[in-house]
Write an enzyme that holds these catalytic residues in place. Sequence first.
Site, PDB file in Angstrom:
ATOM      1  N   MET A 175       0.892  -1.214  -0.273  1.00 18.29           N
ATOM      2  CA  MET A 175      -0.138   0.138   0.342  1.00 18.29           C
ATOM      3  C   MET A 175       1.256   1.111  -0.245  1.00 18.29           C
ATOM      4  SD  MET A 175      -3.066  -1.176   2.333  1.00 18.29           S
ATOM      5  CE  MET A 175      -2.294  -1.531   3.422  1.00 18.29           C
TER       6      MET A 175
ATOM      7  N   CYS B 196      -4.314  -0.424  -9.888  1.00 18.19           N
ATOM      8  CA  CYS B 196      -4.375   0.983  -8.840  1.00 18.19           C
ATOM      9  C   CYS B 196      -5.706   1.820 -10.162  1.00 18.19           C
ATOM     10  CB  CYS B 196      -3.789   1.917  -9.106  1.00 18.19           C
ATOM     11  SG  CYS B 196      -3.580   3.594  -8.417  1.00 18.19           S
TER      12      CYS B 196
ATOM     13  N   LYS C 165      -1.765  -7.982 -10.626  1.00 19.34           N
ATOM     14  CA  LYS C 165      -1.883  -7.529  -9.323  1.00 19.34           C
ATOM     15  C   LYS C 165      -3.704  -6.943 -10.330  1.00 19.34           C
ATOM     16  CE  LYS C 165      -3.743  -5.550  -4.908  1.00 19.34           C
ATOM     17  NZ  LYS C 165      -4.227  -4.051  -5.040  1.00 19.34           N
TER      18      LYS C 165
ATOM     19  N   GLY D 141      -9.193  -8.571  -0.509  1.00 23.86           N
ATOM     20  CA  GLY D 141     -10.603  -7.164  -0.695  1.00 23.86           C
ATOM     21  C   GLY D 141     -11.665  -7.658   0.626  1.00 23.86           C
TER      22      GLY D 141
HETATM   23  C1  LIG Z   1      -3.715   4.154   1.449  1.00 21.40           C
HETATM   24  C2  LIG Z   1      -3.577   2.565  -0.147  1.00 21.40           C
HETATM   25  C3  LIG Z   1      -2.340   2.851  -0.799  1.00 21.40           C
HETATM   26  C4  LIG Z   1      -2.973   1.515  -1.458  1.00 21.40           C
HETATM   27  N1  LIG Z   1      -1.510   1.528  -2.048  1.00 21.40           N
HETATM   28  C5  LIG Z   1      -1.581   0.234  -2.856  1.00 21.40           C
HETATM   29  C6  LIG Z   1      -0.505  -0.211  -3.735  1.00 21.40           C
HETATM   30  O1  LIG Z   1       0.417   0.808  -4.046  1.00 21.40           O
HETATM   31  N2  LIG Z   1      -0.421  -0.890  -5.088  1.00 21.40           N
HETATM   32  C7  LIG Z   1      -1.151  -1.760  -4.591  1.00 21.40           C
HETATM   33  O2  LIG Z   1      -1.022  -2.809  -5.025  1.00 21.40           O
HETATM   34  N3  LIG Z   1      -3.095  -1.706  -4.620  1.00 21.40           N
HETATM   35  C8  LIG Z   1      -2.450  -0.466  -3.376  1.00 21.40           C
HETATM   36  N4  LIG Z   1      -3.969  -0.586  -2.077  1.00 21.40           N
HETATM   37  C9  LIG Z   1      -5.005  -1.520  -2.913  1.00 21.40           C
HETATM   38  C10 LIG Z   1      -5.001  -2.527  -2.198  1.00 21.40           C
HETATM   39  O3  LIG Z   1      -3.316  -3.029  -1.858  1.00 21.40           O
HETATM   40  C11 LIG Z   1      -6.796  -2.860  -1.611  1.00 21.40           C
HETATM   41  O4  LIG Z   1      -6.269  -3.764  -3.169  1.00 21.40           O
HETATM   42  C12 LIG Z   1      -7.447  -2.441  -1.695  1.00 21.40           C
HETATM   43  O5  LIG Z   1      -7.155  -1.976  -0.700  1.00 21.40           O
HETATM   44  C13 LIG Z   1      -7.989  -4.123  -1.220  1.00 21.40           C
HETATM   45  O6  LIG Z   1      -8.274  -4.600  -0.110  1.00 21.40           O
HETATM   46  P1  LIG Z   1      -8.361  -4.474   1.424  1.00 21.40           P
HETATM   47  O7  LIG Z   1      -9.779  -5.188   1.934  1.00 21.40           O
HETATM   48  O8  LIG Z   1      -7.453  -5.991   2.288  1.00 21.40           O
HETATM   49  O9  LIG Z   1      -7.445  -3.212   2.020  1.00 21.40           O
HETATM   50  C14 LIG Z   1      -3.712   1.062  -1.313  1.00 21.40           C
HETATM   51  C15 LIG Z   1      -4.919   0.810  -0.399  1.00 21.40           C
HETATM   52  C16 LIG Z   1      -4.522   1.764   0.381  1.00 21.40           C
HETATM   53  C17 LIG Z   1      -5.692   1.791   1.349  1.00 21.40           C
END
Ligand SMILES: Cc1cc2nc3c(=O)[nH]c(=O)nc-3n(C[C@H](O)[C@H](O)[C@H](O)COP(=O)(O)O)c2cc1C
Length: 307
Positions: free
Chosen positions: A1, A86, A134, A198
């Site tokens: 992230m 993204c 991804k 997710g």
């Molecule tokens: C602050 C933030 C930064 C993120 N940056 C990335 C990133 O650099 N690369 C990526 O693949 N996903 C990024 N994501 C998405 C997360 O990896 C993930 O796919 C998304 O939040 C859903 O999964 P979760 O519910 O487990 O958070 C980011 C999410 C957040 C909240």
Amino acid sequence: MDDVTDTVFRQIVHGCAPADLYMTEFVNVDVLQSPGREKLLPKLKVAASEGPVIAQIWGKNPENYYKTVLELHEMGFVGVDINMGCPVKNVVQSGCCSALINNRGLTGEILSAVGEAAREVADETGQDFPVSVKTRLGLKAIDYTWHEFLLQHKLNMLTIHARTTKEMSKVPAHWDDLTPIRELRDKLSPTTLLVGNGDVRDRKHGEELAKQYKLDGIMIGRGIFDDPYALSSSSPWTDMTKAEKVALYRKHVELFAETWQNNERRVVTLNKFCKIYINGFPNAKELREELMAARDTDALLEILDKA
Ligand SMILES: Cc1cc2nc3c(=O)[nH]c(=O)nc-3n(C[C@H](O)[C@H](O)[C@H](O)COP(=O)(O)O)c2cc1C
């Protein structure tokens, strides 16, 4: 992230309850292969005390992907992931990440360039340099032709964030919609590991979902904001005392100060983490407010010591 999973936070998480695999923040290959590369290098910093880390990259120019993959291997990463999910507006408008879902021509060129570099590394070292992607369910709507296309490229791993790009993270993840992708994987590329992502809260929740949807793995993102022990099979977090939580944030701040001695990362980025630790005990909100107003790590450590 992005701005979250840097080497400092990965070390903290690894010390609490290790993940099997970590991913860096996403790093732009076109900037990395330009004179402005210095400012991205902190995102690619890895410490010896971390678990295995995959570097995540994004960008537009296939040749820059190729050069970057060769560098990533030298830097000690265990593989490379390409961000094709993204949803951030200016990123998509620039034709990168999620925009690739509708640009199979460029995606094919990127995958060939990355594949070629990974093969060169493997030929040289005698060891695979795994390539993963991804992505999401689709851009505006679910589009399984996208996953079919990706799976024809024999990736080592494919991670699906179970929402469309348009949905950002605003609706609950659609885990049921991963099943057709798993069936495509079984048919087209059985060796590709399929990972779901997710709304996963913690390891136990993730393992249940992996079993239910017959997936090889689970990626946890924001779950870590609620519990730094989210990767544990039985987290102690809710029972931890104020002193223990404050001590863990102190450790984070100290490691941050030690790692970024030349201000490679701004102290305000620590505010993103404050609520993880300073939470769930009396007057936590007041303490957070005080910490978030601090301007340097010395001031933060002083407040934490008093607390
Ligand atoms: C602050 C933030 C930064 C993120 N940056 C990335 C990133 O650099 N690369 C990526 O693949 N996903 C990024 N994501 C998405 C997360 O990896 C993930 O796919 C998304 O939040 C859903 O999964 P979760 O519910 O487990 O958070 C980011 C999410 C957040 C909240």
